[in-house]
Design an enzyme around this catalytic site. Structure first.
Site, PDB file in Angstrom:
ATOM      1  N   SER A  83      40.779   2.302  32.239  1.00 46.84           N
ATOM      2  CA  SER A  83      39.782   2.142  33.298  1.00 46.84           C
ATOM      3  C   SER A  83      38.723   1.098  32.974  1.00 46.84           C
ATOM      4  O   SER A  83      37.890   0.770  33.820  1.00 46.84           O
ATOM      5  CB  SER A  83      39.101   3.485  33.583  1.00 46.84           C
ATOM      6  OG  SER A  83      38.478   3.998  32.418  1.00 46.84           O
ATOM      7  N   GLU A 198      44.527   8.505  18.611  1.00 48.79           N
ATOM      8  CA  GLU A 198      43.382   8.627  19.502  1.00 48.79           C
ATOM      9  C   GLU A 198      42.818  10.047  19.452  1.00 48.79           C
ATOM     10  O   GLU A 198      41.598  10.260  19.366  1.00 48.79           O
ATOM     11  CB  GLU A 198      43.805   8.265  20.928  1.00 48.79           C
ATOM     12  CG  GLU A 198      42.661   8.178  21.915  1.00 48.79           C
ATOM     13  CD  GLU A 198      43.143   7.790  23.307  1.00 48.79           C
ATOM     14  OE1 GLU A 198      42.329   7.892  24.248  1.00 48.79           O
ATOM     15  OE2 GLU A 198      44.326   7.398  23.472  1.00 48.79           O
TER      16      GLU A 198
END
Length: 476
Positions: A83, A198
């Site tokens: 994003s 992550e």
């Protein structure tokens, strides 16, 4: 008559006590050898090792006496998400405590769109980082820039691109840093993060900021991080449960990562679900409903939803948006009723859930969970954390699904215009993910987190800090 005794020479004494000397000296020599060649810290495939050694200061006490300028180290981490792109710059003292950069404990700057939006123009993708790089360099003292590492971790947005597109974008970023950056860069510091990396970095970030590292695993918190393209769950489990971990289906690897942090070994259950981040899940939910219209789209909207290079027609069903029907679509998209896991507890899609336990009892839920909760009005956006329950997302979803697009503009003023048609869908999906996906009790208290208090300051609860801790600990 006194008998004369023979005076023993030094060599005679050495010979006489040779056994004792051998017993004492051999272990000392071996210990010295190990200490001499033992590395200060290590890093393997994103797994962090922080040497306890001389780092005696508390990791959660930035108020300790200031370090001399020369003992500070900086790290710049780019989070190249689906994003948008963000840069975080951190400064550490010799004990890996965060120390201020100006008046803040980190530099955090972001911009849209993300690198994946430039899939067909890799050089433009790299150039989009210029303004972030400029600001990152500006807070690092000039004499330290050449040894300040700069990393770029791309996440699910680039992982979802087809063919060699992500490789070409990453190579353009490597070339960009080599030509334009005064910071220390290496080719392997620009990479697509594995989803488990992550998740592990996010777990380290939050537990570091809370001061939990070095404590037993039952005193740590679990993490769910909902990004745009993927969602990660990570929490520490017992050695016994770690030994039971199965191999990951349809691929190589394991569910458990071993971390050595602040003198303590942790067995970290971590799994990343690609295609189940918030933005990716919209596409899955749109695909899950056959026929005309989707019950998750607000009344009054008819348009296209673009994700991963594909456009999906998005408009509401004839009966309008509806919580119950939208739930059915979200469950179908999650494949929550199609589990292939028969021999142990699973989440959705046949994925082992780690077995639960003390490391999961306190759950910190980050990223889009916090954003949508604050935009929907049941969390104060000015607070760094909030205690909620999964059912709060369901209640908020019911209100949103009953609102037309036109009315939603005034009812939800903090929701960006491009996200407004999907507000019902997003909130339904988040409730479904927590309850049907991760099997949480709808009434279980969880902590929504955007920032974590560290001393007297607030720090973003984001995975780049975990990456910065790794690179800082391996270079000190």
């Amino acid at each position: 008559m006194l008998k004369r005794t023979r005076q023993e020479s030094f060599s005679d004494k050495l010979y006489k006590f040779r056994g004792v000397i051998l017993v004492v000296s051999v272990p000392l020599l071996l210990t010295s050898f190990v200490l001499l060649f033992m590395p200060r810290s290590s890093s393997d495939d994103g797994i962090i090792s922080m040497e306890a050694g001389n780092r005696r200061a508390s990791s959660n006490d930035p108020r300790s006496s200031p370090s001399p300028h020369g003992s500070k180290s900086y790290a710049a981490i780019f989070d190249a998400g689906s994003s948008g792109s963000r840069v975080h710059v951190y400064c550490f003292d010799e004990n890996l405590n965060l120390v201020p950069i100006g008046k803040e404990l980190e530099l955090f700057v972001q911009k849209k769109p993300g690198l994946s939006s430039y899939a067909h123009n890799p050089h433009l993708a790299a150039d989009s980082l210029q303004s972030l790089l400029d600001q990152a360099e500006s807070v690092v003292p000039q004499e330290l820039r050449h040894k300040t590492p700069v990393r770029v971790g791309a996440t699910a947005g680039l992982r979802a691109l087809e063919g060699d597109t992500s490789d070409r974008v990453l190579q353009a970023v490597r070339d960009f840093l080599e030509d334009k950056s005064s910071l220390k860069s290496k080719p392997d510091w620009v990479t697509v993060l594995d989803g488990t990396q992550e998740g592990a970095f996010q777990w380290v970030t939050i537990n570091y900021l809370l001061g939990n590292l070095g404590k037993k695993y039952s005193n740590t918190v679990g993490v769910v991080d909902l990004g745009g393209g993927s969602v990660q769950m990570a929490y520490a489990i017992s050695q016994k449960d770690a030994a039971k971990a199965p191999q990951i289906l349809k691929g190589e690897g394991t569910y458990v990562k071993e971390l050595f942090l602040k003198g303590t070994k942790y067995y970290l259950y971590v799994h990343s679900y690609l295609h189940y981040g918030l933005l990716a899940a919209r596409a899955e939910i749109l695909k899950a409903v056959e026929g005309s219209g989707n019950p998750c789209i607000l009344n009054g909207y008819h348009g296209l939803y673009k994700y991963g290079g594909t456009a999906y027609e998005a408009f509401t069903s004839p009966s309008g948006s509806n919580l119950g029907n939208c739930r059915e679509a979200a469950i179908k998209a999650l494949k929550a009723n199609e589990s292939t896991c028969t021999h142990m507890k699973c989440t959705f899609g046949g994925v082992w859930n780690g077995g639960g336990g003390d490391g999961q009892k306190n759950l910190f839920v980050a990223s889009f969970f916090f954003d949508r909760a604050s935009e929907a009005g049941f969390v104060d956006p000015n607070l760094p954390v909030a205690k909620v329950r999964p059912v709060d997302f369901k209640d908020a979803a019911k209100r949103a699904c009953e609102t037309s697009l036109e009315d939603a503009k005034s009812t939800y003023p903090h929701v960006e215009e491009e996200n407004l048609p999907y507000l019902c869908m997003d909130l339904v999906y988040q409730f479904t993910l927590l309850v049907d996906g991760f099997a949480l009790d709808p009434w279980q208290e969880i902590t929504l987190v955007k920032k974590v208090k560290y001393g007297n300051a607030l720090v973003e609860a984001a995975w780049p800090l975990g990456s910065a801790i790794e690179v800082a600990s391996s270079s000190t």
